[in-house]
Design a protein around this motif. Structure first.
Motif, short mmCIF file in Angstrom:
data_model
loop_
_atom_site.label_atom_id
_atom_site.label_comp_id
_atom_site.label_asym_id
_atom_site.label_seq_id
_atom_site.Cartn_x
_atom_site.Cartn_y
_atom_site.Cartn_z
N LEU A 145 -30.62 -5.17 57.48
CA LEU A 145 -29.48 -5.60 56.66
C LEU A 145 -28.67 -4.40 56.18
CD1 LEU A 145 -28.27 -8.22 55.86
CD2 LEU A 145 -29.83 -8.33 53.92
N VAL A 146 -29.36 -3.30 55.83
CA VAL A 146 -28.65 -2.09 55.40
C VAL A 146 -27.78 -1.58 56.56
CG1 VAL A 146 -28.97 0.33 54.72
CG2 VAL A 146 -30.43 -1.45 53.73
N GLU A 147 -28.37 -1.56 57.76
CA GLU A 147 -27.63 -1.07 58.93
C GLU A 147 -26.49 -2.03 59.30
OE1 GLU A 147 -30.18 0.03 62.23
OE2 GLU A 147 -28.40 0.57 63.43
N ILE A 148 -26.76 -3.32 59.18
CA ILE A 148 -25.73 -4.33 59.48
C ILE A 148 -24.51 -4.11 58.57
CG2 ILE A 148 -25.22 -6.81 59.19
CD1 ILE A 148 -28.06 -7.35 60.35
N LYS A 149 -24.78 -3.85 57.28
CA LYS A 149 -23.67 -3.62 56.34
C LYS A 149 -22.90 -2.36 56.73
CE LYS A 149 -25.15 -5.88 52.15
NZ LYS A 149 -25.65 -5.83 50.81
N ASN A 150 -23.63 -1.28 57.05
CA ASN A 150 -22.96 -0.03 57.41
C ASN A 150 -22.09 -0.20 58.66
OD1 ASN A 150 -24.01 1.36 55.27
ND2 ASN A 150 -25.79 2.09 56.40
N ILE A 151 -22.65 -0.86 59.68
CA ILE A 151 -21.89 -1.06 60.93
C ILE A 151 -20.64 -1.91 60.63
CG2 ILE A 151 -21.95 -2.19 63.20
CD1 ILE A 151 -24.97 -1.50 63.32
N THR A 152 -20.83 -2.95 59.82
CA THR A 152 -19.72 -3.87 59.56
C THR A 152 -18.61 -3.18 58.77
OG1 THR A 152 -21.36 -5.64 59.52
CG2 THR A 152 -19.19 -6.18 58.67
N LEU A 153 -18.99 -2.35 57.81
CA LEU A 153 -17.96 -1.64 57.03
C LEU A 153 -17.23 -0.62 57.90
CD1 LEU A 153 -19.84 -1.28 53.63
CD2 LEU A 153 -17.83 -2.71 54.10
N LYS A 154 -17.98 0.00 58.83
CA LYS A 154 -17.32 0.94 59.76
C LYS A 154 -16.32 0.18 60.65
CE LYS A 154 -18.08 4.26 63.44
NZ LYS A 154 -18.95 5.16 64.16
N ILE A 155 -16.73 -0.98 61.15
CA ILE A 155 -15.83 -1.79 61.98
C ILE A 155 -14.60 -2.18 61.17
CG2 ILE A 155 -15.60 -4.04 63.14
CD1 ILE A 155 -18.54 -3.68 64.08
N ASN A 156 -14.80 -2.51 59.89
CA ASN A 156 -13.66 -2.86 59.04
C ASN A 156 -12.67 -1.70 58.94
OD1 ASN A 156 -12.13 -4.50 57.24
ND2 ASN A 156 -13.07 -3.46 55.48
N SER A 157 -13.18 -0.49 58.70
CA SER A 157 -12.27 0.67 58.59
C SER A 157 -11.53 0.89 59.89
CB SER A 157 -13.05 1.95 58.29
OG SER A 157 -13.75 1.79 57.11
N LEU A 158 -12.27 0.80 61.01
CA LEU A 158 -11.64 1.04 62.31
C LEU A 158 -10.59 -0.03 62.63
CD1 LEU A 158 -14.78 2.13 64.36
CD2 LEU A 158 -12.80 3.56 63.80
#
Ligand code: ADP
Ligand code: TMP
Ligand code: ASP
Length: 234
Positions: A145-158
């Motif tokens: 879940l921690v990694e899922i959040k990090n990946i998702t926030l990175k995708i949001n920025s991109l």
């Protein structure tokens, strides 16, 4: 090739390689858990092309995606993933269900992105869940879940960087992640106007809300997004 699964907007087929799938983008568009349905000749081509360009851009910027190869206008070859049974949503601006659930005025920009999880389960209507529900239901582990959040926030920025160049606001979006054979978390499914909300500088809706709310012809609207993305030469 055998049909493994037919969903509302895509069909997954097996291939000679057990770790790969062929995904066909259907011409159907549905809303409100299929209560509203229609079919348009070029819809699958538009969502496929838009999603492929976005996945290519994300991949170039360090996001691992399932996309292996574009087969043709409506078919792609992807890594077969063990999908997390959750829909992962980011909201930058209030629209859709959050305006009804919490009474927040449509168009309100959030100070920070809102991360939401929905349990992918049509029987229960894909209910909103919290982190504890996801873990207790064995949908993800705490570490995932921690990694899922990090990946998702990175995708949001991109995504915001990409669409800023086109003067389009990324209001919100839904993604689906899964595990590959080495248990790496990979972006699967699609990212298109079927799964995002995009507004232009005048807050004109350029996504599936045109269909949900009978605002505009979906394929003409999706064509605008595709043309703009193609102009960037990703
Ligand atoms: P739905 O199931 O919501 O009706 P779709 O019509 O988009 O949605 O069906 C596509 C299905 O394929 C979804 O259930 C999605 O989770 C799944 N999927 C997407 N990418 C992959 C992948 N790389 N590996 C395995 N399953 C995938
Ligand atoms: P919502 O406001 O209806 O909860 O939707 C949030 C975002 O998720 C929006 O960009 C549309 C997308 N979405 C999907 O991709 N599939 C769905 O089934 C739903 C309900 C929303
Ligand atoms: N994806 C859901 C459906 O196809 C809900 C929606 O997008 O509005 O019915």
């Amino acid at each position: 090739m055998a049909k493994l699964y037919e969903g509302k907007s895509k069909i997954c087929f097996s291939t000679e390689n057990q770790n790969e799938l062929k995904v066909y983008f259907k011409n159907d568009v549905t809303a409100f858990n299929s209560l509203k349905k229609a079919t348009y000749a070029s819809k699958g081509l538009l969502t496929a092309k838009i999603s492929n360009l976005i996945f290519k851009y994300l991949q170039l910027n360090g996001v691992k995606t399932h996309l292996i190869k574009v087969i043709d206008d409506q078919n792609i070859l992807v890594k077969k993933l063990k999908m997390f049974q959750v829909e992962i949503i980011i909201r930058n601006i209030a629209a859709g269900s959050i305006t009804k659930r919490l009474g927040i005025k449509e168009g309100t920009r959030f100070e920070r992105p809102i991360f939401e999880l929905c349990y992918k389960n049509d029987e229960f209507g894909d209910p909103l869940i919290n982190d504890d529900h996801a873990i207790i239901l064995n949908l993800t582990t705490e570490e995932q879940l921690v990694e899922i959040k990090n990946i998702t926030l990175k995708i949001n920025s991109l995504l915001q960087n990409l669409f800023n160049k086109l003067n389009i606001k990324v209001v919100d979006f839904k993604i689906e992640l899964g595990l590959d054979e080495s248990n790496h978390i990979i972006l699967g499914d699609e990212i298109s106007p079927d799964t995002c909300r995009f507004w232009d500088e005048d807050n004109r809706k350029l996504d599936k809300d045109c269909f949900r709310e009978d605002l505009d012809d979906v394929t003409s609207i999706y064509q605008i997004i595709l043309q703009k993305l193609e102009s960037l030469n990703i």
